[in-house]
Design an enzyme around this catalytic site. Structure first.
Site, PDB file in Angstrom:
ATOM      1  N   ARG A 118       0.858  -1.184   0.000  1.00 12.79           N
ATOM      2  CA  ARG A 118       0.000   0.000   0.000  1.00 12.79           C
ATOM      3  C   ARG A 118       0.895   1.236   0.000  1.00 12.79           C
ATOM      4  NH1 ARG A 118      -1.905  -3.586   3.942  1.00 12.79           N
ATOM      5  NH2 ARG A 118      -4.000  -4.412   3.550  1.00 12.79           N
ATOM      6  N   ARG A 153      -0.987  -2.075  -6.636  1.00 16.25           N
ATOM      7  CA  ARG A 153      -1.266  -3.193  -5.721  1.00 16.25           C
ATOM      8  C   ARG A 153      -2.325  -4.105  -6.331  1.00 16.25           C
ATOM      9  NH1 ARG A 153      -1.355  -4.762  -0.190  1.00 16.25           N
ATOM     10  NH2 ARG A 153      -3.415  -5.212   0.643  1.00 16.25           N
ATOM     11  N   TYR A 193     -10.237 -10.557  -6.343  1.00 17.74           N
ATOM     12  CA  TYR A 193      -9.397 -10.541  -7.543  1.00 17.74           C
ATOM     13  C   TYR A 193      -9.669 -11.746  -8.441  1.00 17.74           C
ATOM     14  CZ  TYR A 193      -6.874  -6.843  -5.156  1.00 17.74           C
ATOM     15  OH  TYR A 193      -6.553  -5.674  -4.521  1.00 17.74           O
ATOM     16  N   HIS A 203      -3.040   2.877  -5.613  1.00 19.96           N
ATOM     17  CA  HIS A 203      -3.491   1.524  -5.296  1.00 19.96           C
ATOM     18  C   HIS A 203      -3.607   0.639  -6.536  1.00 19.96           C
ATOM     19  CE1 HIS A 203      -4.242   0.117  -1.314  1.00 19.96           C
ATOM     20  NE2 HIS A 203      -5.302  -0.561  -1.637  1.00 19.96           N
ATOM     21  N   LYS A 256      -2.100  -2.595   7.383  1.00 17.99           N
ATOM     22  CA  LYS A 256      -3.518  -2.462   7.698  1.00 17.99           C
ATOM     23  C   LYS A 256      -3.961  -3.655   8.540  1.00 17.99           C
ATOM     24  CE  LYS A 256      -7.881  -1.387   5.441  1.00 17.99           C
ATOM     25  NZ  LYS A 256      -8.555  -1.186   4.144  1.00 17.99           N
ATOM     26  N   HIS A 296      -3.713  -9.392   3.612  1.00 21.46           N
ATOM     27  CA  HIS A 296      -5.142  -9.398   3.920  1.00 21.46           C
ATOM     28  C   HIS A 296      -5.408 -10.292   5.125  1.00 21.46           C
ATOM     29  CE1 HIS A 296      -6.270  -8.283  -0.493  1.00 21.46           C
ATOM     30  NE2 HIS A 296      -6.077  -7.219   0.252  1.00 21.46           N
TER      31      HIS A 296
END
Length: 305
Positions: free
Chosen positions: A151, A250, A282, A247, A177, A273
């Protein structure tokens, strides 16, 4: 304790107990600022609100109250998540004796398929940076976002110690994150671009005062805003009709990995994630491409007899 004091205690909890990033804490604070306006508008005590008050707040958010424009269902859902965390903190600390958000349902949201660009377009962007100290910095930034799936906030937070170019080249992403640290291997291309940047790093002012990997043109720490502005200016010269955001690299990393056969579990770990369901979005991209491919069998182009 008034609302402002409660928010201050809550942000301290997020920063020092949960050790969340400043960007995440700022997001919580923005949501609570909207909630503060709602409480004032309706003369409500935050300790006495009921379920219907929270539901009314969410409805008014979606109608454009308390912000510059109407908020999307996903943003309204994020506000609810913030309030759930806030009231759970207040309940555990004894400030309130009930949690008004318990039975409140988040609005239904449609998960948008992430935008991505082709491998060739990524290479065009990387290749167009000038061979200057600033160009080498910008190329290394994009390399980390694309080849490692970082990120933009994670790139800005990297220190020199987070990069290893020795026998097992890797980047350590600290407190990404969800407060989840991870290690991502560096590809040969990424190694080459980062190595080139490090040769030029001492040309930035105040270089010896910072441990950050990347710095601004005046020696200040790099920010998400400055990276976004840099990319907008750079990419417009190559693709004037396309809108880019950091982004997208990514997203492109994840998409290209899955297209080339990487397992979704590995992609989840690379991206950091917490839930594999986040990574699975995705897969919709590759599924769409498969559907487009099989249509070729029925468009009259099959001349086999």
């Amino acid at each position: 304790m008034d609302f402002e004091d409660a928010v201050e205690r809550f942000t301290e909890y997020l920063e020092f107990v949960r050790n969340l990033s400043q960007n995440t804490v700022s997001s919580y604070t923005r949501d609570l600022n909207h909630y503060s306006k709602y409480l004032q508008e309706h003369s409500l005590d935050y300790r006495m609100v009921k379920r219907r008050d929270i539901e009314k707040f969410m409805k008014e958010l979606s109608q454009g109250y308390y912000s510059a424009s109407r908020l999307s269902p996903s943003t309204v859902a994020r506000h609810l998540s913030t309030l759930k965390t806030f009231y759970m903190f207040l309940y555990v600390s004894g400030t309130v004796n009930k949690i008004p958000t318990d039975l409140v349902k988040a609005p239904k949201t449609r998960r948008r398929i992430p935008e991505y660009i082709s491998y060739e377009e990524v290479q065009q962007i990387l290749g167009a940076f000038p061979n200057t100290h600033l160009g080498s910095r910008n190329r290394a930034i994009v390399a980390l976002m694309y080849y490692c799936g970082l990120r933009v906030s994670e790139v800005c937070s990297l220190t020199l110690r987070d990069i290893s170019l020795e026998s097992d080249p890797l980047v350590r992403v600290k407190s990404g994150k969800g407060d989840k640290d991870r290690i991502v291997p560096l590809t040969p291309d990424a190694i080459r671009m980062i190595t080139d940047y490090l040769k030029h790093r001492d040309k930035f002012p105040e270089v010896n005062r910072h441990s950050r990997l990347f710095m601004g043109i005046r020696g200040e720490p790099l920010t998400r805003k400055s990276v976004n502005k840099m990319l907008q200016n750079h990419v417009k010269k190559i693709f004037p009709d396309k809108h880019f955001h950091p982004h997208i690299f990514r997203h492109s990393c994840a998409t290209h990995l899955l297209q080339r056969g990487a397992s979704i579990k590995i992609v989840q770990e690379i991206l950091g994630h917490a839930n594999i369901s986040t990574t699975s979005i995705y897969l919709h991209i590759t599924d769409k491409e498969k559907r487009e491919a099989v249509k070729l069998l029925s468009n009259g182009n099959n001349n086999d007899s």
